[in-house]
Structures are given as structure tokens and as C-alpha cells.
Design a protein around this motif. Structure first.
Motif, short mmCIF file in Angstrom:
data_model
loop_
_atom_site.label_atom_id
_atom_site.label_comp_id
_atom_site.label_asym_id
_atom_site.label_seq_id
_atom_site.Cartn_x
_atom_site.Cartn_y
_atom_site.Cartn_z
N CYS A 91 -31.47 -13.75 21.43
CA CYS A 91 -31.23 -14.67 22.45
C CYS A 91 -29.80 -14.73 22.71
O CYS A 91 -28.90 -14.74 22.22
N MET A 125 -34.64 -30.49 27.01
CA MET A 125 -34.67 -29.14 27.23
C MET A 125 -36.11 -28.71 27.84
O MET A 125 -36.96 -29.44 27.51
N TYR A 138 -36.17 -21.74 26.30
CA TYR A 138 -34.68 -21.83 25.99
C TYR A 138 -34.24 -20.14 26.30
O TYR A 138 -33.10 -20.07 26.95
N CYS A 139 -34.95 -19.18 25.92
CA CYS A 139 -34.58 -17.81 26.10
C CYS A 139 -35.85 -17.12 26.23
O CYS A 139 -37.00 -17.76 26.15
N GLY A 187 -27.38 -16.58 21.61
CA GLY A 187 -28.05 -17.88 21.68
C GLY A 187 -28.63 -18.41 20.35
O GLY A 187 -29.56 -17.66 19.98
N TRP A 199 -26.96 -19.91 26.90
CA TRP A 199 -26.71 -20.46 28.22
C TRP A 199 -25.39 -20.31 28.78
O TRP A 199 -24.54 -20.54 27.86
N SER A 200 -25.38 -20.07 30.03
CA SER A 200 -24.16 -19.80 30.53
C SER A 200 -23.25 -21.35 30.95
O SER A 200 -22.21 -21.50 31.30
N LYS A 201 -24.40 -22.42 30.87
CA LYS A 201 -23.99 -23.68 31.01
C LYS A 201 -24.23 -24.52 29.88
O LYS A 201 -25.08 -24.15 29.14
N THR A 223 -26.28 -26.93 27.50
CA THR A 223 -27.57 -27.39 27.44
C THR A 223 -27.71 -28.75 27.18
O THR A 223 -26.59 -29.52 27.20
N GLY A 229 -23.68 -23.95 25.07
CA GLY A 229 -24.94 -23.20 25.34
C GLY A 229 -25.86 -23.13 24.36
O GLY A 229 -27.05 -22.19 24.67
#
Length: 277
Positions: free
Chosen positions: A261, A272, A276-277, A119, A264-266, A268, A143
Motif C-alpha cells: 500500500c 477513517m 485505507y488502500c 503506507g 495517503w498524500s494528505k 489521515t 499519511g
């Protein structure tokens, strides 16, 4: 923080105070000139790459502890740290600034990150998006964290409040994360960011990929100097043109027991949360 013992320590304290105290901190930062004269201490309110170099140093862990802030002081954003830009765990986050040479190069960087379960943050200028050289929607769909690097890449401390607001509200990037060009901000810039609900996205590690280094040399610097919670400033038009450095950095950090990092699995969004991580 313990008793202040040096000019270096005082600088960290002043920046941390402005970062952690919301409107009060802004007022303190705005009056550091008067405070300097009264105390004889070397306090600073304008923060840029040279200041950060003096405060946190390349590879120093100090930057991980400076911040703990939000741009607006909202209790819902209490976990945000200015120098970590949404990186609130023990991983390493790379955030790529400026202007990618082409849309294809931008997507290649995002694709490589996604394929390697990395990420990253991308912080294009709005003018680059308008010219078709960056695609925030593509990064979000994969993501990644999208950060607004302003429209024209001007030093915000030199602009009027109205012009600062214009630079950070253009629709091309449309993010509540903003990275001031050159890392330059002061109490007035911070206040405008807060008025518009924007997080100030800085960094605590700089491999200086723009300074005549090869992408691999900059990657080596990251591998050697990253620490848990590192947020690294790199550039779309420098290290970002060689996406092969991403798996190289990932493996090098893994050999030191560190992780980058993950995306995201979805998708963003353009609004936000603090993490984020």
C-alpha cells in the motif's frame, strides 16, 4: 459458499456469517455453543491467533474472502473487511502492533515507510503513547493508518463490557480502527466495538516476527507468502525495530508482481473510512 463438507469449512462459514450480518451475525455467533450441540458441528465464536491459524493458514488466500463486514453494519461502511483492516484492493498492508521501544524508533519506522512510498498501519497501545514511545499524530501527518490496540493490551474477551469500552475509548490513540490484543474477540466484544463505531482490524497473514525470528526472516516470510489483499500482522517491538525491512519487502513483492500500500498524500484522520488502500 458451497455445501459444507468439513469442520474447517464450517468454522469459516460461522465466522463469515457473524462478520457479514451485523447484529444478526452477532446473535448467531453468540449462540454457536447451542448450535454446535444441536448440529454436532464444531462452530466457534471466539477468534484469536490459533483460530485464525486454523481457518486461513499461513499464506492462504482464504483470509481474503472471510469478512466483508463492518463493526456496526452501517451501509456507509459496506466495503469494510475485518481480516483486511481497510486494505480493500489488491495490495499488501503491513500493520505494526504493540509498543515501540522509543519515540525515535517509532518515527524512524514511519519516516522509512514515507521515504519509500509505503503506507503502513501502526497500532500502538495507549499506554505506549502515554509513556512517550509512540506518536499517532506523527504517523497521521505522514499519511499512515493509525489503529488503536487498546490501552493496556488485555484480552478483551476476559473483560467486562464497561472495561472493554474504557480500553477502546482512551484518548491517547483515538481511532475508529481497533485491533483486539492477541486477535481475541467474541460476539460481546464485537458488540461493544459496534456500539462505539469501531472497525475490528484483524489480519490474514502472520509471519510470527515475535517468535524468535530475525526481522529479515519475518520479511522473507512476507515476501514468499503474501497475496493480493494480504493484511500482515507485525510488531513495533520486533520487525518494526528494523525499518530496513520495508524497502526489502517492497522489492521482494515487486519481483512477484505485488505492491505494498502507498501512504495517503494528505494526513489521515482519527475517523477513517472503510478503505485505507
Amino acid at each position: 459458499m458451497n455445501t459444507l463438507r468439513s469442520r474447517r469449512t464450517v468454522k469459516i462459514s460461522a465466522l463469515a456469517l457473524a462478520a457479514t450480518m451485523g447484529a444478526t451475525g452477532i446473535a448467531v455467533a453468540a449462540n454457536t455453543g447451542a448450535a454446535s450441540a444441536a448440529s454436532g458441528l464444531n462452530l466457534e465464536s471466539i477468534v484469536g491467533p490459533l483460530t485464525w491459524g486454523a481457518v486461513v493458514g499461513a499464506g492462504s488466500r482464504a483470509g481474503a474472502d472471510v469478512g466483508g463486514s463492518t463493526t456496526g453494519g452501517s451501509s456507509t461502511d459496506a466495503g469494510y473487511r475485518t481480516t483486511r483492516c481497510g486494505n480493500n484492493g489488491d495490495k499488501v498492508l503491513l500493520v505494526f502492533d504493540d509498543t515501540s521501544p522509543s519515540a525515535a524508533a517509532f518515527r524512524n519506522l514511519v519516516d522509512t515507510a514515507k521515504a519509500n512510498d509505503i503506507g503502513i498501519g501502526v497500532a500502538p497501545n495507549g499506554s505506549a503513547v502515554a509513556a512517550g514511545n509512540a506518536d499517532p499524530a506523527y504517523a497521521r501527518a505522514n499519511g499512515m493508518l493509525v489503529v488503536d490496540h487498546t490501552y493496556d493490551h488485555h484480552d478483551l474477551t476476559t473483560l467486562s463490557d464497561d472495561r472493554i469500552a474504557w480500553e477502546i475509548t482512551r484518548p491517547q490513540v483515538d481511532s475508529n480502527y481497533v485491533r483486539p490484543p492477541y486477535g481475541a474477540y467474541n460476539a460481546r466484544v464485537w458488540s461493544v466495538l459496534a456500539q462505539h463505531g469501531k472497525f475490528n482490524c484483524m489480519w490474514n497473514l502472520d509471519p510470527r516476527d515475535w517468535d524468535g525470528k530475525s526481522a529479515r526472516s519475518a520479511a522473507d516470510h512476507i515476501v514468499r507468502n503474501a497475496f493480493p489483499g494480504s493484511t500482515v500482522v507485525v510488531h513495533l517491538n520486533h520487525m518494526g525495530t528494523d525499518p530496513g525491512t520495508l524497502p526489502y519487502i517492497k522489492q521482494g513483492l515487486a519481483d512477484r508482481g505485488l505492491e505494498l500500500c502507498a501512504p495517503w498524500s494528505k494526513p489521515t484522520t482519527n475517523r477513517m473510512p472503510a478503505t485505507y488502500c
